[in-house]
Design a protein around this motif. Structure first.
Motif, PDB file in Angstrom:
ATOM      1  N   ARG A   1     -10.427  -1.866  -1.291  1.00 41.04           N
ATOM      2  CA  ARG A   1     -10.493  -0.818  -0.549  1.00 41.04           C
ATOM      3  C   ARG A   1     -10.727   0.414  -1.473  1.00 41.04           C
ATOM      4  O   ARG A   1     -11.398   1.355  -1.020  1.00 41.04           O
ATOM      5  CB  ARG A   1      -8.740  -0.433  -0.106  1.00 41.04           C
ATOM      6  CG  ARG A   1      -8.316  -1.126   0.907  1.00 41.04           C
ATOM      7  CD  ARG A   1      -6.866  -1.076   1.436  1.00 41.04           C
ATOM      8  NE  ARG A   1      -6.547  -2.038   2.398  1.00 41.04           N
ATOM      9  CZ  ARG A   1      -6.558  -2.279   3.738  1.00 41.04           C
ATOM     10  NH1 ARG A   1      -7.238  -0.946   4.114  1.00 41.04           N
ATOM     11  NH2 ARG A   1      -6.450  -3.092   4.319  1.00 41.04           N
ATOM     12  N   VAL A   2     -10.294   0.506  -2.592  1.00 39.16           N
ATOM     13  CA  VAL A   2     -10.575   1.635  -3.590  1.00 39.16           C
ATOM     14  C   VAL A   2     -11.928   1.684  -3.859  1.00 39.16           C
ATOM     15  O   VAL A   2     -12.746   2.670  -4.240  1.00 39.16           O
ATOM     16  CB  VAL A   2      -9.675   1.406  -4.773  1.00 39.16           C
ATOM     17  CG1 VAL A   2     -10.385   2.418  -6.046  1.00 39.16           C
ATOM     18  CG2 VAL A   2      -8.248   2.090  -4.518  1.00 39.16           C
TER      19      VAL A   2
ATOM     20  N   SER B   1       3.076   6.235  -5.630  1.00 41.36           N
ATOM     21  CA  SER B   1       3.059   6.220  -6.982  1.00 41.36           C
ATOM     22  C   SER B   1       1.960   7.298  -7.593  1.00 41.36           C
ATOM     23  O   SER B   1       2.367   8.010  -8.543  1.00 41.36           O
ATOM     24  CB  SER B   1       2.278   4.965  -7.448  1.00 41.36           C
ATOM     25  OG  SER B   1       0.871   4.706  -7.294  1.00 41.36           O
TER      26      SER B   1
ATOM     27  N   VAL C   1       1.571   1.999  -3.486  1.00 37.08           N
ATOM     28  CA  VAL C   1       0.333   2.773  -3.976  1.00 37.08           C
ATOM     29  C   VAL C   1       0.010   4.321  -3.861  1.00 37.08           C
ATOM     30  O   VAL C   1       0.126   4.936  -4.840  1.00 37.08           O
ATOM     31  CB  VAL C   1      -0.783   1.999  -3.562  1.00 37.08           C
ATOM     32  CG1 VAL C   1      -2.151   2.722  -4.054  1.00 37.08           C
ATOM     33  CG2 VAL C   1      -1.001   0.412  -4.000  1.00 37.08           C
TER      34      VAL C   1
ATOM     35  N   TYR D   1      -0.103   0.469  -9.793  1.00 38.15           N
ATOM     36  CA  TYR D   1       0.158  -1.138  -9.163  1.00 38.15           C
ATOM     37  C   TYR D   1       0.864  -2.083 -10.215  1.00 38.15           C
ATOM     38  O   TYR D   1       1.329  -2.874 -10.067  1.00 38.15           O
ATOM     39  CB  TYR D   1      -1.187  -1.418  -8.446  1.00 38.15           C
ATOM     40  CG  TYR D   1      -0.798  -2.895  -7.814  1.00 38.15           C
ATOM     41  CD1 TYR D   1      -0.573  -2.502  -6.219  1.00 38.15           C
ATOM     42  CD2 TYR D   1      -0.871  -4.035  -8.140  1.00 38.15           C
ATOM     43  CE1 TYR D   1      -0.244  -3.406  -5.462  1.00 38.15           C
ATOM     44  CE2 TYR D   1      -0.284  -5.250  -7.383  1.00 38.15           C
ATOM     45  CZ  TYR D   1      -0.248  -4.814  -5.973  1.00 38.15           C
ATOM     46  OH  TYR D   1      -0.061  -5.844  -4.932  1.00 38.15           O
TER      47      TYR D   1
ATOM     48  N   ASP E   1      -6.728  -6.818  -2.428  1.00 41.05           N
ATOM     49  CA  ASP E   1      -6.925  -5.766  -1.193  1.00 41.05           C
ATOM     50  C   ASP E   1      -7.178  -4.319  -1.806  1.00 41.05           C
ATOM     51  O   ASP E   1      -7.818  -3.710  -1.279  1.00 41.05           O
ATOM     52  CB  ASP E   1      -5.621  -5.978  -0.441  1.00 41.05           C
ATOM     53  CG  ASP E   1      -5.716  -5.180   0.486  1.00 41.05           C
ATOM     54  OD1 ASP E   1      -6.684  -5.221   1.505  1.00 41.05           O
ATOM     55  OD2 ASP E   1      -4.941  -4.054   0.849  1.00 41.05           O
ATOM     56  N   LEU E   2      -6.364  -3.921  -2.718  1.00 44.20           N
ATOM     57  CA  LEU E   2      -6.207  -2.640  -3.324  1.00 44.20           C
ATOM     58  C   LEU E   2      -7.569  -2.399  -3.954  1.00 44.20           C
ATOM     59  O   LEU E   2      -8.197  -1.440  -3.872  1.00 44.20           O
ATOM     60  CB  LEU E   2      -5.102  -2.338  -4.241  1.00 44.20           C
ATOM     61  CG  LEU E   2      -5.400  -0.999  -5.054  1.00 44.20           C
ATOM     62  CD1 LEU E   2      -5.023   0.234  -3.841  1.00 44.20           C
ATOM     63  CD2 LEU E   2      -3.935  -0.957  -5.813  1.00 44.20           C
TER      64      LEU E   2
ATOM     65  N   LEU F   1       0.927  -1.142   0.091  1.00 45.52           N
ATOM     66  CA  LEU F   1      -0.050  -0.003  -0.208  1.00 45.52           C
ATOM     67  C   LEU F   1       0.738   1.354   0.045  1.00 45.52           C
ATOM     68  O   LEU F   1       0.461   2.421  -0.415  1.00 45.52           O
ATOM     69  CB  LEU F   1      -0.984  -0.115   1.230  1.00 45.52           C
ATOM     70  CG  LEU F   1      -2.113  -0.910   0.921  1.00 45.52           C
ATOM     71  CD1 LEU F   1      -3.027  -0.876   2.464  1.00 45.52           C
ATOM     72  CD2 LEU F   1      -2.878  -0.574  -0.025  1.00 45.52           C
TER      73      LEU F   1
ATOM     74  N   ARG G   1      -9.703   6.212   1.204  1.00 41.86           N
ATOM     75  CA  ARG G   1     -10.232   4.908   0.768  1.00 41.86           C
ATOM     76  C   ARG G   1      -9.141   3.714   1.385  1.00 41.86           C
ATOM     77  O   ARG G   1      -9.334   2.611   2.015  1.00 41.86           O
ATOM     78  CB  ARG G   1      -9.975   4.697  -0.798  1.00 41.86           C
ATOM     79  CG  ARG G   1     -11.319   5.285  -1.104  1.00 41.86           C
ATOM     80  CD  ARG G   1     -11.265   5.661  -2.586  1.00 41.86           C
ATOM     81  NE  ARG G   1     -12.220   6.486  -3.088  1.00 41.86           N
ATOM     82  CZ  ARG G   1     -13.455   6.301  -3.296  1.00 41.86           C
ATOM     83  NH1 ARG G   1     -14.288   5.090  -3.095  1.00 41.86           N
ATOM     84  NH2 ARG G   1     -14.565   7.208  -3.661  1.00 41.86           N
ATOM     85  N   VAL G   2      -7.765   4.174   1.159  1.00 45.04           N
ATOM     86  CA  VAL G   2      -6.870   2.901   1.434  1.00 45.04           C
ATOM     87  C   VAL G   2      -6.488   2.748   3.088  1.00 45.04           C
ATOM     88  O   VAL G   2      -6.463   1.627   3.540  1.00 45.04           O
ATOM     89  CB  VAL G   2      -5.387   3.642   0.992  1.00 45.04           C
ATOM     90  CG1 VAL G   2      -4.288   2.793   1.789  1.00 45.04           C
ATOM     91  CG2 VAL G   2      -5.221   3.381  -0.354  1.00 45.04           C
TER      92      VAL G   2
END
Lengths: 220, 220
Positions: free
Chosen positions: B193-194, A162, A159, B163, B189-190, A156, A193-194
């Motif tokens: 969450r998003v 980036s 993420v 990612y 997981d991403l 994360l 969100r994360v």
């Protein structure tokens, strides 16, 4: 400690070398401010600092080394502000607030130095291992581990990092004409969100974060 | 339509050019498979395809053009699979399921062609505007707009795309020795969450997604 030269002479030599280095970097920074980073050459820096071309090459290796050294100075100030500066960017605020402040400060710093950062971008093979990237990534991972201990903080962290990539910011701001306010709002939304923070809490905190982080003046 | 040459001759010439191009790309692909992308030269391709060096330069411009053309073929197959292939990668599945399948397929494709993708990486200025990136980004944004209509789909699309950046995947897999399973779990997981999808639902769907997406064989 005293094996090479005396304790009296050596600090003088070192201080001299540091002054010369600072003089070359000052000259390079002036050239970038006046003509942009794209046209910065080792020859122009040598001429502006009134030294031989060989001195500039010996000091910085090549053009990328020079650009990296230029960025290094403002990056160190930025590092100090998030590692030990005033909250919420520095220690003392809850982790999610610090993440919000970090992104906004990094976005501001990226736009200030954007041309320089793009010109000095490491190749794909080194992009994620150069020290400035590692320091920032470790910081974000540390805050993520506090905020969402059960998550894969390392991934994360990449993420979040980036989103602050100079190449992406250049694309959004210069190629898509996106206003900085939208990028900042997008950062707050991404952190929410994360970390699973309610959006209302994100909006409340972001106002205070913006003001406080602005006061630390992260970009040199 | 018939202004240049006859309708009979021209398709023959075009088919000939296409065959020559395919022969050069086949030779280049063999060289990459045998010796890796790093050592691929225009001269080696010319020798392997038994043509003059000038022919290779005329056809592809330079080494980056050749690498791009090599990637183009497998990227087109991948595009077909997510634009019009079987669900859940292609149309017909709910948007969050399609996002999950897209990431897993893209991760597999990236690892298959990683060396080639790194060698052909566009410069920072072009990275987000080259057609393959735009097609993938548009696809992810379209699915995000269906899944979370109230969000800034364009920005979140960049978050998800980053990612899947070959340079990051190279860092995680080759420099950090991270197993592909962890990257896939991180993707699920991403997406959860998003899009605000419960994690349990994510785990249930990912098993089916992996199998189905694997069947489409996205990488050539």
């Amino acid at each position: 400690m005293l094996e090479f030269g005396t304790g009296v002479d050596e600090p003088c030599l070192r201080a001299d070398a540091a002054r010369n280095r600072a003089r070359l970097l000052d000259a390079a920074a002036r050239l970038v401010a006046e003509h942009g980073a794209a046209g910065l050459t080792m020859e122009a820096v040598a001429a502006a600092a009134e030294v031989g071309k060989g001195t500039v090459f010996r000091r910085f290796g090549d053009r990328t080394g020079l650009l990296t050294a230029l960025l290094d100075h403002s990056e160190k100030k930025f590092q100090a502000s998030f590692l030990s500066g005033p909250a919420p960017l520095g220690p003392g605020a809850p982790p999610v607030e610090r993440l919000r402040a970090f992104g906004c400060a990094a976005l501001r710093r990226a736009t200030d130095d954007l041309e320089l950062q793009l010109a000095a971008e490491p190749c794909a093979d080194r992009r994620f291992v150069v020290p400035p990237h590692r320091v920032r990534h470790s910081h974000v991972v540390m805050l993520l581990r506090q905020a969402v201990p059960q998550a894969d903080g390392e991934l994360l962290g990449h993420v979040l990092m980036s989103y602050l990539d100079p190449a992406l910011i250049h694309h959004l701001v210069n190629q898509c004409q996106m206003p900085m306010e939208r990028l900042q709002a997008g950062w707050h939304d991404l952190v929410a969100r994360v970390t699973g923070t309610p959006e209302g809490a994100s909006e409340d905190a972001s106002g205070g974060t913006d003001e406080s982080a602005g006061g630390t003046g992260p970009a040199g």
